[in-house]
Motif scaffolding. Sequence first.
Motif, PDB file in Angstrom:
ATOM      1  N   TYR A 149      18.637  -1.814  -4.039  1.00 53.48           N
ATOM      2  CA  TYR A 149      17.990  -0.764  -4.840  1.00 53.48           C
ATOM      3  C   TYR A 149      16.802  -0.105  -4.142  1.00 53.48           C
ATOM      4  CZ  TYR A 149      20.942  -2.978  -8.276  1.00 53.48           C
ATOM      5  OH  TYR A 149      22.039  -3.502  -8.926  1.00 53.48           O
ATOM      6  N   GLY A 150      16.374  -0.653  -3.014  1.00 52.57           N
ATOM      7  CA  GLY A 150      15.313  -0.016  -2.249  1.00 52.57           C
ATOM      8  C   GLY A 150      13.934  -0.115  -2.858  1.00 52.57           C
ATOM      9  N   THR A 151      13.636  -1.251  -3.503  1.00 55.69           N
ATOM     10  CA  THR A 151      12.294  -1.487  -4.025  1.00 55.69           C
ATOM     11  C   THR A 151      11.700  -2.728  -3.369  1.00 55.69           C
ATOM     12  OG1 THR A 151      13.116  -2.809  -5.885  1.00 55.69           O
ATOM     13  CG2 THR A 151      12.819  -0.441  -6.264  1.00 55.69           C
ATOM     14  N   GLU A 152      10.366  -2.811  -3.374  1.00 51.22           N
ATOM     15  CA  GLU A 152       9.709  -3.915  -2.673  1.00 51.22           C
ATOM     16  C   GLU A 152       8.352  -4.211  -3.299  1.00 51.22           C
ATOM     17  OE1 GLU A 152       8.634  -5.153   1.963  1.00 51.22           O
ATOM     18  OE2 GLU A 152       9.073  -3.057   1.475  1.00 51.22           O
ATOM     19  N   LEU A 153       8.012  -5.498  -3.358  1.00 53.65           N
ATOM     20  CA  LEU A 153       6.651  -5.909  -3.689  1.00 53.65           C
ATOM     21  C   LEU A 153       5.843  -5.868  -2.400  1.00 53.65           C
ATOM     22  CD1 LEU A 153       8.556  -7.627  -5.833  1.00 53.65           C
ATOM     23  CD2 LEU A 153       6.378  -8.772  -6.295  1.00 53.65           C
ATOM     24  N   HIS A 154       4.777  -5.094  -2.404  1.00 52.18           N
ATOM     25  CA  HIS A 154       4.020  -4.917  -1.168  1.00 52.18           C
ATOM     26  C   HIS A 154       2.839  -5.880  -1.041  1.00 52.18           C
ATOM     27  CE1 HIS A 154       6.421  -1.449  -0.147  1.00 52.18           C
ATOM     28  NE2 HIS A 154       6.195  -0.935  -1.344  1.00 52.18           N
ATOM     29  N   ASN A 155       2.610  -6.667  -2.088  1.00 50.33           N
ATOM     30  CA  ASN A 155       1.528  -7.652  -2.063  1.00 50.33           C
ATOM     31  C   ASN A 155       1.992  -8.935  -2.740  1.00 50.33           C
ATOM     32  OD1 ASN A 155      -0.833  -5.918  -1.066  1.00 50.33           O
ATOM     33  ND2 ASN A 155      -0.089  -4.719  -2.805  1.00 50.33           N
TER      34      ASN A 155
END
Length: 355
Positions: A149-155
């Motif tokens: 889905y192309g999402t990410e947790l960046h922290n």
Amino acid sequence: MKKHNFYAGPSILSEYTIKNTAAAVENFAGTGLSLLEVSHRSKEFVAVMDEAQALVKELLEVPAGYEVIFVGGGASMQFCMVPFNLLNKKASYLDTGTWASKAIKEAKLFGEVDVVASSKEANYTYIPKNYTVPEDSDYFHITTNNTIYGTELHNDPDVKVPLVADMSSDIFSRPVDITKYNIIYAGAQKNLAPAGVTIAIVRTDALGHVDRSIPTMLNYKTHIEKGSMFNTPPVLPVYSALQTLKYYKELGGIPAIQKKNIEKASLLYDEIDRNKLFHGTAVPEDRSLMNVCFVMNEEYKDLEAEFASFAASKGMIGIKGHRSVGGFRASLYNAMPVESVKALIDTMKEFEKEH
């Protein structure tokens, strides 16, 4: 024609990794034997395993009290191995996509599972916010990057219970505060090595607190105590992983890699936002640096197949989107050179001019 490998996994590896692994397949460490036939208990391969584990600790700044292991079974095995070892009464999970939901399904076999939030209703186009993790949870499981889905947790989330993370598709792409986690695991086939090995970083004092008996092969203690040598490890992927880790160190470590990843993704997202033919599928604040998902704007939907063929003619490989999203997906893992990203952008611009 140069090929540009945007496959989501198994995926691009650095030339450094491929070249050195290929050489070892012919003659491993001067033994006169192929890496494919050498004993995993030979001093030469034991040295490979030891160095790989040490480099993981160095690159990710793993503190004392944690061990690094290499095991088989992929991240899918970890979906059950984590709750087998850690879930005593209740665990909390964040549902951000297909792999998170598969992990949830496995955990329910071992105890109560609290799904604290989900973005399923929006086809996982965002990372849920403002959820509450029950403080009586044994752990809180997250999937840091969602390849489909192309999402990410960046922290790293701030919660009052230990974290567990599936970092299969973004490990080594950014700094991580290891102290927040009881376990981090990652299948190798996206940012580390060919498929066949999984890395796990385990907080040792988090183990041994469940009431159930754990099968020997599924017990993290087994692999820690035996130095990842309880059974024959996947020798070639471990060796390839070592080459990748050496390459990461040469690049300047994780901060330098993160800087390059931000640059690559920003270039491509800027073009998607500018180009009248395309739009991104994930909400901007949660866009993945590893997997860029985009589709044709509605009025140009009928050009999708034509663009796929056009891109292939320009050497763009593996950009077809997952069926759950459709459209296109460009995976920009650590080994992806910025030149390939620019080549894809040029292809998008050229196609736009023609239409």
